[in-house]
Design a protein around this motif. Structure first.
Motif, mmCIF file in Angstrom:
data_model
loop_
_atom_site.group_PDB
_atom_site.id
_atom_site.type_symbol
_atom_site.label_atom_id
_atom_site.label_comp_id
_atom_site.label_asym_id
_atom_site.label_seq_id
_atom_site.Cartn_x
_atom_site.Cartn_y
_atom_site.Cartn_z
ATOM 1 N N GLY A 24 0.779 -1.229 0.000
ATOM 2 C CA GLY A 24 0.000 0.000 0.000
ATOM 3 C C GLY A 24 0.807 1.273 0.000
ATOM 4 O O GLY A 24 0.237 2.368 -0.110
ATOM 5 N N ARG A 26 3.190 4.363 -1.257
ATOM 6 C CA ARG A 26 3.438 5.136 -2.480
ATOM 7 C C ARG A 26 4.843 5.706 -2.356
ATOM 8 O O ARG A 26 5.081 6.617 -1.566
ATOM 9 N N LYS A 157 -1.165 -5.825 -7.908
ATOM 10 C CA LYS A 157 -1.155 -5.268 -6.564
ATOM 11 C C LYS A 157 0.050 -4.361 -6.349
ATOM 12 O O LYS A 157 0.102 -3.608 -5.375
ATOM 13 N N GLY A 182 -5.694 8.085 -7.235
ATOM 14 C CA GLY A 182 -6.993 7.487 -6.938
ATOM 15 C C GLY A 182 -6.975 5.985 -6.771
ATOM 16 O O GLY A 182 -8.004 5.393 -6.420
ATOM 17 N N LEU A 183 -5.834 5.342 -7.008
ATOM 18 C CA LEU A 183 -5.764 3.887 -6.854
ATOM 19 C C LEU A 183 -5.855 3.495 -5.388
ATOM 20 O O LEU A 183 -5.244 4.131 -4.532
ATOM 21 N N GLU A 184 -6.584 2.459 -5.112
ATOM 22 C CA GLU A 184 -6.707 1.952 -3.748
ATOM 23 C C GLU A 184 -6.135 0.536 -3.672
ATOM 24 O O GLU A 184 -6.254 -0.249 -4.613
ATOM 25 N N ARG A 185 -5.484 0.243 -2.553
ATOM 26 C CA ARG A 185 -4.938 -1.091 -2.280
ATOM 27 C C ARG A 185 -3.921 -1.536 -3.335
ATOM 28 O O ARG A 185 -3.805 -2.712 -3.649
ATOM 29 N N THR A 187 0.207 -0.948 -4.301
ATOM 30 C CA THR A 187 1.517 -0.404 -3.964
ATOM 31 C C THR A 187 2.118 0.187 -5.231
ATOM 32 O O THR A 187 2.114 -0.460 -6.282
#
Length: 258
Positions: A24, A26, A157, A182-185, A187
């Motif tokens: 997760g 960034r 992922k 805006g990406l979730e979950r 890395t």
């Protein structure tokens, strides 16, 4: 990862490099051209292997023997995706639709789901009208959108992005940055030498220096941008001294061009 030594054509590129990336996160990978950012991303994607040390994914060494195993290879390639800086090296299918569908098909995804993924990601990257076009006919910005859609269709992922805004106009670069934000979950590790984009690309910065072992900085991106010494040492900035009459001024300049 713990890379003791990585050589290309007999020349050391990365040495004494150690850091890890949590799920997760960034991370923005910073450094001037030639400092090893692309090589590091290839190590993380299992496209190259260090002469000394190891890269690990989910606690297991990422090396040629591991990738020779079908189960490990399928799991790793289904979760980790790399965007090349030169996306021409990624595009080889006869149409945009086939390009987006290629990854899911290689992973054995059922055809109705493949078609759904093509439609979804073509729409997300404004490629629907281009689905029947050969990728080689497209502009540089369109090719980059096709490559991103093809990566996302796999359902990764972990996204490894090598200078993803290179060659894009400001509006296209902004849309890509907004998409990543805006990406979730997922890395995301993004390489760049553009300090103006650094905070938008990652809250954590890893700084490499040319011909220097190890990591020059690993911490909050905002803290790095305020660390003049580290930026100058890495080559991303310099102090420019000039005179106005009898007065001498020193200014902090950032090297922030394509």
């Amino acid at each position: 990862m713990d890379v003791g030594r990585m050589e290309l054509r007999g020349r050391p590129v990365l040495r004494e490099l150690r850091f890890s990336v949590a799920a997760g996160e960034r991370v923005v990978l910073l450094g001037v051209n030639g400092c090893g950012k692309t090589t590091l991303l290839k190590l993380m994607d299992g496209l190259a292997f260090p002469q000394e040390g190891a890269v690990r994914w989910r606690g297991r060494a990422l090396d040629a023997p591991a990738l020779a195993g079908a189960a490990f290879r399928r799991a790793f390639r289904g979760e980790v995706a790399l965007l090349f800086q030169n996306v021409d090296a990624m595009l080889f299918n006869p149409s945009v639709a086939d390009e987006i569908a290629f990854g899911p098909r290689q992973l054995g995804v059922a055809e109705p789901e493949v078609e759904a993924r093509v439609a979804r990601w073509a729409g997300a990257f404004e490629l629907t009208a281009l689905l029947e076009r050969p990728p080689f006919e497209l502009s540089g910005g369109e090719k980059k959108r096709v490559a991103m859609a093809a990566l996302m269709a796999v359902g990764p992922k972990v996204l490894l992005l090598d200078e993803p805004t290179a060659g894009l106009d400001p509006a296209s670069a902004g849309r890509l940055v907004d998409f990543l934000a805006g990406l979730e979950r997922v890395t995301v590790v993004t390489s760049t030498h553009h300090l103006t984009l650094a905070e938008e690309l990652g809250t954590r910065a890893v700084l490499l220096g040319p011909d220097r072992p190890g990591v020059l900085f690993d911490g909050p991106t905002a803290a790095l941008l305020g660390d003049e010494r580290a930026l100058v040492e890495s080559g991303l900035a310099h102090r420019h001294v000039h005179a106005h009459g009898v007065e001498v001024h020193a200014h902090f300049h950032v090297h922030d061009t394509e």
